[in-house]
Design an enzyme around this catalytic site. Structure first.
Site, PDB file in Angstrom:
ATOM      1  N   LYS A 251     -15.154 -39.896   2.157  1.00 32.15           N
ATOM      2  CA  LYS A 251     -15.212 -38.863   3.190  1.00 32.15           C
ATOM      3  C   LYS A 251     -16.106 -39.313   4.360  1.00 32.15           C
ATOM      4  O   LYS A 251     -15.848 -38.965   5.515  1.00 32.15           O
ATOM      5  CB  LYS A 251     -15.680 -37.535   2.598  1.00 32.15           C
TER       6      LYS A 251
ATOM      7  N   TYR B  75     -16.194 -40.564  -3.957  1.00 32.89           N
ATOM      8  CA  TYR B  75     -15.545 -39.526  -3.134  1.00 32.89           C
ATOM      9  C   TYR B  75     -16.310 -39.344  -1.821  1.00 32.89           C
ATOM     10  O   TYR B  75     -15.723 -39.307  -0.731  1.00 32.89           O
ATOM     11  CB  TYR B  75     -15.510 -38.213  -3.928  1.00 32.89           C
TER      12      TYR B  75
HETATM   13  P1  NAP Z   1      -5.576 -30.301  -4.388  1.00 33.54           P
HETATM   14  O1  NAP Z   1      -5.477 -28.865  -4.782  1.00 33.54           O
HETATM   15  O2  NAP Z   1      -5.816 -31.317  -5.442  1.00 33.54           O
HETATM   16  O3  NAP Z   1      -4.289 -30.686  -3.537  1.00 33.54           O
HETATM   17  C1  NAP Z   1      -4.154 -31.984  -3.037  1.00 33.54           C
HETATM   18  C2  NAP Z   1      -2.739 -32.217  -2.628  1.00 33.54           C
HETATM   19  O4  NAP Z   1      -2.633 -33.578  -2.171  1.00 33.54           O
HETATM   20  C3  NAP Z   1      -1.763 -32.064  -3.788  1.00 33.54           C
HETATM   21  O5  NAP Z   1      -0.580 -31.469  -3.359  1.00 33.54           O
HETATM   22  C4  NAP Z   1      -1.526 -33.520  -4.195  1.00 33.54           C
HETATM   23  O6  NAP Z   1      -0.302 -33.734  -4.845  1.00 33.54           O
HETATM   24  C5  NAP Z   1      -1.544 -34.197  -2.844  1.00 33.54           C
HETATM   25  N1  NAP Z   1      -1.731 -35.639  -3.003  1.00 33.54           N
HETATM   26  C6  NAP Z   1      -2.717 -36.265  -3.667  1.00 33.54           C
HETATM   27  N2  NAP Z   1      -2.501 -37.581  -3.677  1.00 33.54           N
HETATM   28  C7  NAP Z   1      -1.349 -37.788  -2.998  1.00 33.54           C
HETATM   29  C8  NAP Z   1      -0.577 -38.934  -2.705  1.00 33.54           C
HETATM   30  N3  NAP Z   1      -0.944 -40.155  -3.140  1.00 33.54           N
HETATM   31  N4  NAP Z   1       0.551 -38.799  -1.991  1.00 33.54           N
HETATM   32  C9  NAP Z   1       0.961 -37.577  -1.573  1.00 33.54           C
HETATM   33  N5  NAP Z   1       0.282 -36.451  -1.849  1.00 33.54           N
HETATM   34  C10 NAP Z   1      -0.853 -36.555  -2.561  1.00 33.54           C
HETATM   35  O7  NAP Z   1      -6.762 -30.510  -3.338  1.00 33.54           O
HETATM   36  P2  NAP Z   1      -7.455 -29.476  -2.326  1.00 33.54           P
HETATM   37  O8  NAP Z   1      -8.637 -28.909  -3.017  1.00 33.54           O
HETATM   38  O9  NAP Z   1      -6.444 -28.602  -1.724  1.00 33.54           O
HETATM   39  O10 NAP Z   1      -8.020 -30.516  -1.254  1.00 33.54           O
HETATM   40  C11 NAP Z   1      -7.343 -30.774  -0.035  1.00 33.54           C
HETATM   41  C12 NAP Z   1      -8.255 -31.600   0.858  1.00 33.54           C
HETATM   42  O11 NAP Z   1      -9.491 -30.884   1.065  1.00 33.54           O
HETATM   43  C13 NAP Z   1      -8.650 -32.961   0.306  1.00 33.54           C
HETATM   44  O12 NAP Z   1      -8.748 -33.875   1.355  1.00 33.54           O
HETATM   45  C14 NAP Z   1     -10.023 -32.702  -0.286  1.00 33.54           C
HETATM   46  O13 NAP Z   1     -10.782 -33.879  -0.386  1.00 33.54           O
HETATM   47  C15 NAP Z   1     -10.582 -31.731   0.735  1.00 33.54           C
HETATM   48  N6  NAP Z   1     -11.671 -30.916   0.258  1.00 33.54           N
HETATM   49  C16 NAP Z   1     -11.492 -30.081  -0.801  1.00 33.54           C
HETATM   50  C17 NAP Z   1     -12.560 -29.295  -1.213  1.00 33.54           C
HETATM   51  C18 NAP Z   1     -12.420 -28.348  -2.384  1.00 33.54           C
HETATM   52  O14 NAP Z   1     -13.453 -27.849  -2.847  1.00 33.54           O
HETATM   53  N7  NAP Z   1     -11.234 -28.044  -2.841  1.00 33.54           N
HETATM   54  C19 NAP Z   1     -13.793 -29.364  -0.560  1.00 33.54           C
HETATM   55  C20 NAP Z   1     -13.941 -30.226   0.516  1.00 33.54           C
HETATM   56  C21 NAP Z   1     -12.860 -30.981   0.928  1.00 33.54           C
HETATM   57  P3  NAP Z   1      -0.275 -33.846  -6.471  1.00 33.54           P
HETATM   58  O15 NAP Z   1      -0.867 -32.579  -7.000  1.00 33.54           O
HETATM   59  O16 NAP Z   1       1.153 -33.987  -6.753  1.00 33.54           O
HETATM   60  O17 NAP Z   1      -1.096 -35.047  -6.819  1.00 33.54           O
END
Ligand code: NAP
Length: 244
Positions: A153, A149
């Site tokens: 990033k 991961y």
């Molecule tokens: P999340 O709750 O898992 O949501 C991710 C979204 O992306 C979901 O709607 C998912 O759809 C969609 N997605 C994943 N794979 C996909 C694909 N192949 N095609 C189309 N859509 C897809 O994640 P989040 O926590 O909101 O994270 C959002 C971003 O922030 C990501 O880039 C993550 O790396 C980054 N981030 C998150 C955190 C954290 O702590 N949450 C921290 C740092 C950075 P499905 O559910 O249908 O798969």
């Protein structure tokens, strides 16, 4: 300071849940015509119910050709948020090749694919634009169990700088944000264990995890003309974690 995106069309990937969903909603509130892209139709249906004027697109970004065609058919997009990603946590000694391929494919390759389509469309019309990539503090500091991961990033941060150079010359700014743990479904993967949560929150000077809105607001700022001289930055949103 007020931010208005009236007359602008914005595409948010991974907008079905979590941070992407919040960003899409905030963009809509600021007047943008918003297209929420995700791969689970039920999430998009609930978005549409909550925000009837939001447009939705159900496509799996792991398929290069299908998602490229679908995004091309959207027409002009002025603002892009590359947010979709997956996280699989495993120790570096046991990280699996199939997990490497899956994470690289969605987190990095799909980001390039969508960015290419949007940037080419804007360049052809001689229009400005703004792209924000959702990276992570995992690209800036070592986090246990995050070997692949973090690599994805780090690749996003590097791609952000190169795109800022190449697209910037055409009036399209490209930046990334690098959040700490934000309370979403994804963060449960790595941070629901109480010992891990305590380890992390003790190292964040603000002493807590973030909320999706605390990512959405800086993203909207970077997308807006208020950030017109900001290009190629990777902005930590981490309560001070990477400063220590
Ligand atoms: P999340 O709750 O898992 O949501 C991710 C979204 O992306 C979901 O709607 C998912 O759809 C969609 N997605 C994943 N794979 C996909 C694909 N192949 N095609 C189309 N859509 C897809 O994640 P989040 O926590 O909101 O994270 C959002 C971003 O922030 C990501 O880039 C993550 O790396 C980054 N981030 C998150 C955190 C954290 O702590 N949450 C921290 C740092 C950075 P499905 O559910 O249908 O798969």
């Amino acid at each position: 300071m007020e931010i208005s995106f009236k007359g602008k069309t914005a595409l948010v990937t991974g907008a079905g849940k979590g941070i992407g969903r919040t960003i899409a909603a905030e963009l809509l509130k600021c007047g943008a015509d918003v297209i929420a892209l995700s791969r689970t139709q039920a999430d998009l249906d609930s978005l549409k119910e909550e925000y009837p004027s939001m447009r939705t697109l159900c496509v799996d970004l792991s398929d290069w050709e299908k998602s490229r065609d679908a995004v091309t058919q959207l027409g002009q997009i002025d603002l892009l948020v590359n947010n979709a990603a997956i996280a699989i946590c495993e120790p570096a000694t046991d990280a699996k090749p199939e997990d490497f391929d899956a994470m690289m494919n969605i987190n990095v390759k799909a980001l390039l694919n969508v960015s290419q389509v949007i940037a080419k469309g804007l360049v052809e019309k001689g229009l400005p634009g703004s792209i924000v990539n959702i990276s992570s503090q995992a690209s800036m500091a070592a986090l246990d169990g995050h070997v692949i991961y973090a690599a994805t990033k780090g690749a996003i941060d590097s791609a952000t700088r190169v795109m800022a150079l190449e697209f910037g010359a055409k009036g399209i700014r490209v930046n990334s944000v690098n959040p700490t743990v934000i309370t979403t479904a994804m963060s449960l993967v790595g941070w629901s264990d109480p010992a891990k949560k305590a380890w992390m929150t003790e190292r964040i000077p603000l002493g807590r995890f973030g909320d999706p809105l605390e990512v959405a607001y800086p993203v909207l700022f970077l997308l807006s003309d208020k950030a017109s001289m900001i290009n190629g930055v990777c902005l930590p949103i981490d309560g001070g974690f990477t400063a220590c």
